[in-house]
Design an enzyme around this catalytic site. Structure first.
Site, PDB file in Angstrom:
ATOM      1  CB  CYS A   2      -0.861   0.016   1.257  1.00 61.81           C
ATOM      2  SG  CYS A   2      -1.805  -1.486   1.469  1.00 61.81           S
ATOM      3  NE  ARG A  40       4.317   1.475  -1.509  1.00 65.57           N
ATOM      4  CZ  ARG A  40       5.402   0.727  -1.299  1.00 65.57           C
ATOM      5  NH1 ARG A  40       6.446   0.897  -2.084  1.00 65.57           N
ATOM      6  NH2 ARG A  40       5.440  -0.162  -0.361  1.00 65.57           N
ATOM      7  CD1 TRP A  88      -2.177  -5.505  -3.444  1.00 60.59           C
ATOM      8  CD2 TRP A  88      -2.985  -4.152  -5.021  1.00 60.59           C
ATOM      9  NE1 TRP A  88      -2.360  -6.237  -4.565  1.00 60.59           N
ATOM     10  CE2 TRP A  88      -2.853  -5.451  -5.564  1.00 60.59           C
ATOM     11  CE3 TRP A  88      -3.479  -3.159  -5.843  1.00 60.59           C
ATOM     12  CZ2 TRP A  88      -3.195  -5.761  -6.875  1.00 60.59           C
ATOM     13  CZ3 TRP A  88      -3.826  -3.462  -7.143  1.00 60.59           C
ATOM     14  CH2 TRP A  88      -3.684  -4.753  -7.646  1.00 60.59           C
ATOM     15  CG  ASN A 114       2.424  -1.612   2.998  1.00 63.49           C
ATOM     16  OD1 ASN A 114       1.703  -2.426   2.446  1.00 63.49           O
ATOM     17  ND2 ASN A 114       3.661  -1.360   2.610  1.00 63.49           N
ATOM     18  N   GLY A 115       0.956  -4.080   4.854  1.00 61.47           N
ATOM     19  CA  GLY A 115       1.541  -5.382   5.195  1.00 61.47           C
ATOM     20  C   GLY A 115       0.473  -6.396   5.549  1.00 61.47           C
ATOM     21  CD  GLU A 499       6.193 -16.320 -17.991  1.00 59.35           C
ATOM     22  OE1 GLU A 499       5.211 -16.648 -18.681  1.00 59.35           O
ATOM     23  OE2 GLU A 499       6.360 -15.142 -17.585  1.00 59.35           O
ATOM     24  CE  LYS A 503       6.727 -11.982 -18.783  1.00 57.05           C
ATOM     25  NZ  LYS A 503       5.690 -12.886 -18.716  1.00 57.05           N
ATOM     26  CD  GLU A 506       4.423 -10.586 -22.031  1.00 56.62           C
ATOM     27  OE1 GLU A 506       3.332 -10.001 -22.112  1.00 56.62           O
ATOM     28  OE2 GLU A 506       4.691 -11.372 -21.128  1.00 56.62           O
ATOM     29  CG  HIS A 522       9.316 -36.409 -31.215  1.00 55.67           C
ATOM     30  ND1 HIS A 522       9.201 -37.709 -31.652  1.00 55.67           N
ATOM     31  CD2 HIS A 522       9.766 -36.480 -29.935  1.00 55.67           C
ATOM     32  CE1 HIS A 522       9.525 -38.533 -30.662  1.00 55.67           C
ATOM     33  NE2 HIS A 522       9.875 -37.815 -29.606  1.00 55.67           N
ATOM     34  CE  LYS A 625      -0.060  -6.698 -15.055  1.00 53.35           C
ATOM     35  NZ  LYS A 625       1.054  -7.637 -15.246  1.00 53.35           N
TER      36      LYS A 625
HETATM   37  C1  AGP Z   1       1.998 -12.129 -19.229  1.00 54.98           C
HETATM   38  O1  AGP Z   1       3.228 -11.427 -19.171  1.00 54.98           O
HETATM   39  C2  AGP Z   1       0.954 -11.373 -20.025  1.00 54.98           C
HETATM   40  N1  AGP Z   1       0.763 -10.074 -19.510  1.00 54.98           N
HETATM   41  C3  AGP Z   1      -0.324 -12.184 -20.186  1.00 54.98           C
HETATM   42  O2  AGP Z   1       0.001 -13.430 -20.719  1.00 54.98           O
HETATM   43  C4  AGP Z   1      -1.120 -12.433 -18.887  1.00 54.98           C
HETATM   44  O3  AGP Z   1      -0.432 -13.350 -18.056  1.00 54.98           O
HETATM   45  C5  AGP Z   1      -2.476 -13.030 -19.264  1.00 54.98           C
HETATM   46  O4  AGP Z   1      -3.167 -12.075 -20.043  1.00 54.98           O
HETATM   47  C6  AGP Z   1      -3.333 -13.391 -18.049  1.00 54.98           C
HETATM   48  O5  AGP Z   1      -3.598 -12.245 -17.302  1.00 54.98           O
HETATM   49  P1  AGP Z   1      -4.242 -12.428 -15.841  1.00 54.98           P
HETATM   50  O6  AGP Z   1      -3.235 -13.177 -15.028  1.00 54.98           O
HETATM   51  O7  AGP Z   1      -4.476 -11.025 -15.340  1.00 54.98           O
HETATM   52  O8  AGP Z   1      -5.498 -13.203 -15.997  1.00 54.98           O
END
Ligand code: AGP
Length: 630
Positions: A2, A40, A88, A114-115, A499, A503, A506, A522, A625
């Site tokens: 927070c 935050r 938060w 906060n915590g 993953e 990264k 994206e 394969h 996001k």
């Molecule tokens: C991951 O870096 C991306 N931003 C994206 O794959 C994300 O994980 C996915 O859209 C799921 O989002 P969420 O965890 O908010 O559901």
């Protein structure tokens, strides 16, 4: 995580006596500080000021704007002393009632926090037995009532001493700020496992969860240490430990500008959040066991008999969250012996899945607003399944609609590319698996305690990997013109490879692909040519021997065909050295927990390479996001 801010300025009388300028109106300082700290936490906000012998306060759910509107409609009097908070949520969803400050003791004391206070339930029971009543669901209100109760019991009107005594009772992570009608012109604060900095002004002093809270007023700061209490007035401050012994903070000058301060001095939120991962895992683990060592998941409000009858688990998620589910699947199946599938949420409901009342659906989502995942949740519930949401955003849609929620405590994740939420999701999914194993008797109490003890060591091990990030950054800079990068992994290393590739895709806009190492022959091995960079996540040699040996032979095969092999391997595993162009070491850990470590170099690599290409790693092109459309 927070945002916290505190202020004490000179009374007009003091200013007159000194012939100095009157201080700021506390409210201006608080609101400005909260604006700087909103990154935050932003699900509710509130302020409290001391004026004319009363605590005046306003608090509202939602963004800071809502509080500002409330203050416009219901102004507070001018004051020289106040505290402010932007939340938060951890305990208790976002609401006016759960927002801070919590004002207790007949309106005489206001507290912000906060915590996570781990032992708040036990303290609350004691306070209820003493006749205290509670309005909210928060651990903060418990701390506030404890402080008021202690202050009144001490009877000498010493708020600092009361804070010291109260903090000795509290366990977990907390930054507390308090103002009391008996002490106009004073703010008393304390910290344990949660940040607090003091800002030193000219005839006025400030407190903040970080320097953003007061950077517009002063750049002279003092960092407070663990288990310290600080009492500030307009022209003085006193630091003690929790027993009242004098203590020292760490003075420093803030060299960042305001924008950098929000990022904690890091060049991007993504890099800041990568570095917050030890805290994210530690806070997600915090407060999950009772005094007898039993795993306790308060939020998991699904009848135990239902959980005992579960004969299948389906994880639904998207993107990084789906990969977290894939990592957790290995652990859940190994610990609980329940068949566990991981489905991309947008595929789940169109495949006409076999789901019924004996299916437990686990929806993984950082934002809690991903439409694909929400629609999968609704579909599962229509089929009679119970749904647990593992989410980082308290009060968001998915946990609200699910039958139960298990919150991660990574704090707000601002960068589009998920990092700390990923590790926190894996951690929470491990907790769910252990809880099911405990409930269904698949694991003895000591076995579960052993795994929890290993999990408790992970934050420090993650920090070790972060501390060694220089070599990873150097490699990323040298590879900034790479046309494609491949990632290989096996067992729990396979979703880590996926993953790592995501990264890079994206944020660096580079073609990257993750493969199960066993899949190489394969088809994918045809991609290997001279100079092709390939990351290989190597399982522990202390795990299943065949697994490790097979991956080492994969490295040999691609190296023989010209690949540039970049190996993530645990300390002491020398078998990879002969075939690796680059080796990045992670501390030894149990096989199933290794993804919490092996993911980190891949995050750092992607962040640094994208930065070297001059891209905005926080806001990559074409991405949001939270994907709130299907
Ligand atoms: C991951 O870096 C991306 N931003 C994206 O794959 C994300 O994980 C996915 O859209 C799921 O989002 P969420 O965890 O908010 O559901």
């Amino acid at each position: 995580m927070c945002g916290i801010v505190g202020y004490v300025g000179p009374s007009s009388q003091l200013a007159d006596e000194r012939g100095t300028a009157a201080g700021h109106d506390a409210l201006d300082v608080l609101v400005e500080g909260l604006r700087r700290l909103e990154y935050r936490g932003y699900d509710s906000a509130g302020v409290a000021v001391i004026s004319d012998g009363t605590v005046g306060f306003r608090k509202k759910a939602g963004k800071l704007l809502n509080l500002e509107q409330e203050l416009g409609e219901h102004p507070l009097p001018r004051s020289t002393t106040g505290i402010g908070h932007t939340r938060w949520a951890t305990h208790g969803g976002p609401s006016d009632l759960n927002a801070h400050p919590h004002v207790v003791d007949g309106g005489r004391l206001a507290v912000i926090h906060n915590g996570i206070i781990e032992n708040f339930a036990e303290i609350k029971r004691e306070l209820v037995e003493k006749g205290h009543e509670f309005l909210s669901e928060t651990d903060t209100e418990v701390a506030a009532v404890l402080l008021a109760d202690t202050y009144n019991d001490l009877g000498d009107q010493d708020l600092t001493a009361a804070m010291q005594v109260a903090c000795r009772r509290l366990e977990g992570a907390f930054t507390l700020l308090a103002v009391h009608v008996d002490h106009p012109g004073r703010v008393v604060a304390a910290r344990r496992n949660s940040p607090l900095v003091l800002g030193l002004g000219e005839g006025e002093n400030f407190l903040g969860s970080d320097v953003s809270g007061f950077i517009d007023y002063t750049r002279s700061a003092v960092e407070l240490g663990q288990d310290q209490v600080v009492s500030i007035t307009a022209d003085a401050y006193e630091i003690t430990d929790f027993h009242g012994n004098p203590a020292e903070g760490k003075p420093f000058e803030v060299l960042w500008d305001a924008a950098a301060a929000e990022k904690g001095g890091f060049p991007s939120f993504m890099e800041k959040e990568i570095n917050e991962q030890p805290m994210a895992v530690e806070q997600t683990l915090m407060g999950r066991t009772d005094p007898d060592g039993n795993l306790v998941l308060d939020e998991l409000k699904i009848d135990e008999s239902v959980l005992r009858s579960v004969d299948k688990i389906v994880v639904v998620a998207c993107g990084t969250a789906a990969y977290a589910g894939q990592v957790a699947r290995y652990a859940i199946e190994h610990w609980c012996r329940i068949p566990t599938e991981v489905e991309l949420a947008h595929e789940f409901r169109y495949r006409d899945p076999i789901v019924n009342e004996r299916t437990l659906v686990v929806a993984l989502s950082q934002s809690g607003e991903t439409m694909d995942t929400l629609m999968a949740v609704r579909h599962a519930q229509e089929q009679g399944a119970k749904v647990v949401a593992i989410c980082n955003t308290n009060g968001s849609t998915i946990p609200r609609e699910a039958d139960a929620a298990l919150y991660t405590h990574a704090g707000p994740e601002i960068a589009v590319a998920s990092t700390k939420a990923f590790l926190a999701q894996i951690t929470a999914a491990y907790l769910l698996g252990l809880y099911l194993a405990q409930l269904r008797g698949n694991k003895y109490k000591d076995e579960i305690a052993g795994i929890l003890a290993e999990l408790e060591t992970m934050p420090a091990k993650i920090q070790q990997v972060i501390d060694a990030q220089g070599a990873v950054k150097d490699l990323a800079q040298s590879m900034k013109d790479a046309a494609s990068v491949l990632f290989l992994g096996r067992h729990v290393g396979f979703p880590v490879a996926l993953e790592g590739a995501l990264k890079l895709k994206e944020i660096a806009y580079i073609h990257a692909e993750g493969f199960a190492a066993g899949e190489l022959k394969h088809g994918p091995i045809a991609l290997i040519e001279e100079g092709q960079p390939v990351f290989v996540i190597v399982p522990s040699p202390r795990g299943r021997d065949s697994l490790h040996a097979k991956v080492v032979s994969n490295i040999q095969e691609i190296r023989a065909r010209g690949a540039v092999t970049i190996v993530i391997a645990e300390e002491g595993d020398e078998s990879v050295a002969d075939y690796a162009n680059h080796v990045f070491r992670v501390p030894q850990s149990p096989t199933l927990l290794q993804p919490l470590l092996t993911t980190v170099p891949l995050q750092i690599f992607a962040c640094e390479l994208a930065t070297a290409k001059g891209y905005d790693v926080d806001q990559p092109r074409n991405l949001a996001k939270s994907v709130t459309v299907e």
